[in-house]
Scaffold this motif. Structure first.
Motif, mmCIF file in Angstrom:
data_model
loop_
_atom_site.group_PDB
_atom_site.id
_atom_site.type_symbol
_atom_site.label_atom_id
_atom_site.label_comp_id
_atom_site.label_asym_id
_atom_site.label_seq_id
_atom_site.Cartn_x
_atom_site.Cartn_y
_atom_site.Cartn_z
ATOM 1 N N GLY A 9 0.804 -1.234 0.000
ATOM 2 C CA GLY A 9 0.000 0.000 0.000
ATOM 3 C C GLY A 9 0.824 1.265 0.000
ATOM 4 N N SER A 10 0.594 2.128 0.993
ATOM 5 C CA SER A 10 1.179 3.484 0.991
ATOM 6 C C SER A 10 2.699 3.450 1.220
ATOM 7 C CB SER A 10 0.518 4.360 2.053
ATOM 8 O OG SER A 10 0.579 3.706 3.312
ATOM 9 N N GLY A 11 3.209 2.418 1.894
ATOM 10 C CA GLY A 11 4.666 2.303 2.019
ATOM 11 C C GLY A 11 5.305 3.293 2.966
ATOM 12 N N THR A 12 4.587 3.749 3.991
ATOM 13 C CA THR A 12 5.222 4.701 4.929
ATOM 14 C C THR A 12 6.240 3.982 5.813
ATOM 15 O OG1 THR A 12 3.488 4.465 6.607
ATOM 16 C CG2 THR A 12 3.215 6.227 4.969
ATOM 17 N N ASN A 13 6.050 2.692 6.045
ATOM 18 C CA ASN A 13 7.089 1.953 6.786
ATOM 19 C C ASN A 13 8.351 1.847 5.927
ATOM 20 O OD1 ASN A 13 6.212 0.756 9.494
ATOM 21 N ND2 ASN A 13 4.436 0.364 8.208
ATOM 22 N N ALA A 89 6.408 -5.031 5.073
ATOM 23 C CA ALA A 89 5.919 -3.797 5.714
ATOM 24 C C ALA A 89 4.600 -3.405 5.065
ATOM 25 C CB ALA A 89 6.956 -2.697 5.529
ATOM 26 N N GLY A 90 3.535 -3.959 5.595
ATOM 27 C CA GLY A 90 2.244 -3.661 5.003
ATOM 28 C C GLY A 90 2.016 -4.494 3.763
ATOM 29 N N MET A 92 0.269 -7.421 2.106
ATOM 30 C CA MET A 92 -1.003 -8.014 2.522
ATOM 31 C C MET A 92 -1.198 -9.435 2.008
ATOM 32 S SD MET A 92 -1.864 -5.690 4.428
ATOM 33 C CE MET A 92 -3.537 -5.835 4.960
ATOM 34 N N THR A 110 5.692 -6.511 10.276
ATOM 35 C CA THR A 110 5.163 -5.568 11.247
ATOM 36 C C THR A 110 3.645 -5.649 11.191
ATOM 37 O OG1 THR A 110 4.998 -3.262 11.902
ATOM 38 C CG2 THR A 110 5.417 -3.664 9.576
ATOM 39 N N HIS A 111 3.026 -5.719 12.394
ATOM 40 C CA HIS A 111 1.574 -5.895 12.483
ATOM 41 C C HIS A 111 1.003 -4.825 13.409
ATOM 42 C CE1 HIS A 111 -2.242 -8.020 12.483
ATOM 43 N NE2 HIS A 111 -2.277 -7.883 13.791
ATOM 44 N N PRO A 112 -0.099 -4.180 13.031
ATOM 45 C CA PRO A 112 -0.628 -3.058 13.825
ATOM 46 C C PRO A 112 -1.533 -3.486 14.979
ATOM 47 C CG PRO A 112 -1.946 -3.289 11.874
ATOM 48 C CD PRO A 112 -0.873 -4.378 11.812
ATOM 49 N N HIS A 172 -5.116 3.994 13.753
ATOM 50 C CA HIS A 172 -4.109 3.335 12.919
ATOM 51 C C HIS A 172 -2.964 4.299 12.616
ATOM 52 C CE1 HIS A 172 -3.228 0.226 9.513
ATOM 53 N NE2 HIS A 172 -2.203 0.439 10.306
ATOM 54 N N LYS A 176 0.830 3.687 13.495
ATOM 55 C CA LYS A 176 1.874 3.695 12.460
ATOM 56 C C LYS A 176 3.053 4.582 12.856
ATOM 57 C CE LYS A 176 0.731 3.444 8.037
ATOM 58 N NZ LYS A 176 0.036 3.655 6.740
ATOM 59 N N GLU A 179 4.960 2.341 15.053
ATOM 60 C CA GLU A 179 5.405 1.194 14.240
ATOM 61 C C GLU A 179 6.624 1.546 13.387
ATOM 62 O OE1 GLU A 179 2.497 0.247 11.233
ATOM 63 O OE2 GLU A 179 2.859 -1.871 11.559
HETATM 64 C C1 GRF Z 1 0.997 -0.931 8.606
HETATM 65 O O1 GRF Z 1 0.336 -0.470 9.763
HETATM 66 C C2 GRF Z 1 1.141 -2.423 8.657
HETATM 67 O O2 GRF Z 1 1.369 -2.924 9.958
HETATM 68 C C3 GRF Z 1 -0.227 -2.855 8.180
HETATM 69 O O3 GRF Z 1 -0.550 -1.974 7.139
HETATM 70 C C4 GRF Z 1 0.135 -0.763 7.363
HETATM 71 C C5 GRF Z 1 0.998 -0.509 6.149
HETATM 72 O O4 GRF Z 1 1.294 0.824 6.140
HETATM 73 N N1 GRF Z 1 -0.188 -4.220 7.722
HETATM 74 P P1 GRF Z 1 2.361 1.382 5.049
HETATM 75 O O5 GRF Z 1 2.005 0.739 3.714
HETATM 76 O O6 GRF Z 1 3.733 0.987 5.511
HETATM 77 O O7 GRF Z 1 2.132 2.873 5.068
#
Ligand code: GRF
Length: 207
Positions: A9-13, A89-90, A92, A110-112, A172, A176, A179
């Motif tokens: 997804g957004s990839g902020t991690n 990292a996110g 799915m 990583t899990h929220p 969330h 994050k 996280e």
């Molecule tokens: C994170 O909170 C991760 O734990 C969850 O989805 C989110 C992904 O965020 N599985 P991002 O793509 O890293 O912004």
């Protein structure tokens, strides 16, 4: 250490890891991102990698006749970059047997939520619905279960009354923030100090 980061997804991690390498330098941080993989194209996470000039690959489940073939393709695409650590990292999707046979013990997720509470794809929403007073995030090694591998680090986040109002979106985002810091710290430490996994415990290499 060579990191391959898997995103959906957004990839902020991912961005937090890229920023950490930039801020400290790969040498001091102990790792650098050598490739970013995704299970779908056109995501912000892939765009972040492209902006950073980092190679990307996409392995879409629907491009393969079976899940096993998708797993084999993901393994081959990841293997091509010879990672020391894979960071989910996110991401799915649940990686399969082939991927774990090749990278088991070196895949960090990583899990929220505070595992073992609220595993699966709706950890934030489930904690809120359950009426938990605190939740948070967990960084763990991936094993052959879903969100069940040895826990490396956790961070706690308060659930606030107003979190009811937006179905956990603000919660969330607060999770994050914790996280991203936790993941950057854990990945750097694993890369610099090494580690060994003993049953459910993760210890420093020579600790
Ligand atoms: C994170 O909170 C991760 O734990 C969850 O989805 C989110 C992904 O965020 N599985 P991002 O793509 O890293 O912004």
């Amino acid at each position: 250490a060579r990191l391959v980061v898997l995103v959906s997804g957004s990839g902020t991690n991912l961005q937090a890891l890229l920023d950490a390498v930039d801020a400290h330098g790969a040498q001091a941080y102990g790792a650098r991102v050598v490739a970013v993989g995704a299970d779908r194209s056109g995501t912000e996470g892939l765009a972040r990698a492209e902006r950073a000039g980092i190679p990307t690959f996409v392995c879409r489940l629907r491009d393969h006749a079976t899940r096993a073939e998708w797993d084999a393709a993901l393994t081959a695409a990841t293997e091509a970059y010879d990672p020391d650590l894979v960071v989910s990292a996110g991401f799915m999707k649940i990686v399969g047997e082939r991927f774990l046979a090749r990278f088991g013990g070196r895949v960090v997720n990583t899990h929220p939520a505070l595992l073992p509470s609220f595993p699966g794809t709706h950890g934030v929403r489930d904690a809120l619905a359950y009426g938990a007073k605190v939740t948070g995030c967990t960084v763990h090694f991936v094993d052959d279960g879903v969100d069940t591998g040895p826990i490396i680090a956790q961070g706690v986040v308060e659930v606030l009354d107003e979190d009811e109002a937006d179905a956990g979106a603000a919660l969330h985002e607060r999770i994050k923030e914790v996280e991203r810091r936790l993941l950057v710290d854990v990945v750097g430490r694993l890369a610099r100090d090494g580690y060994r996994i003993e049953g459910r415990k993760v210890r420093p290499q020579d600790g």
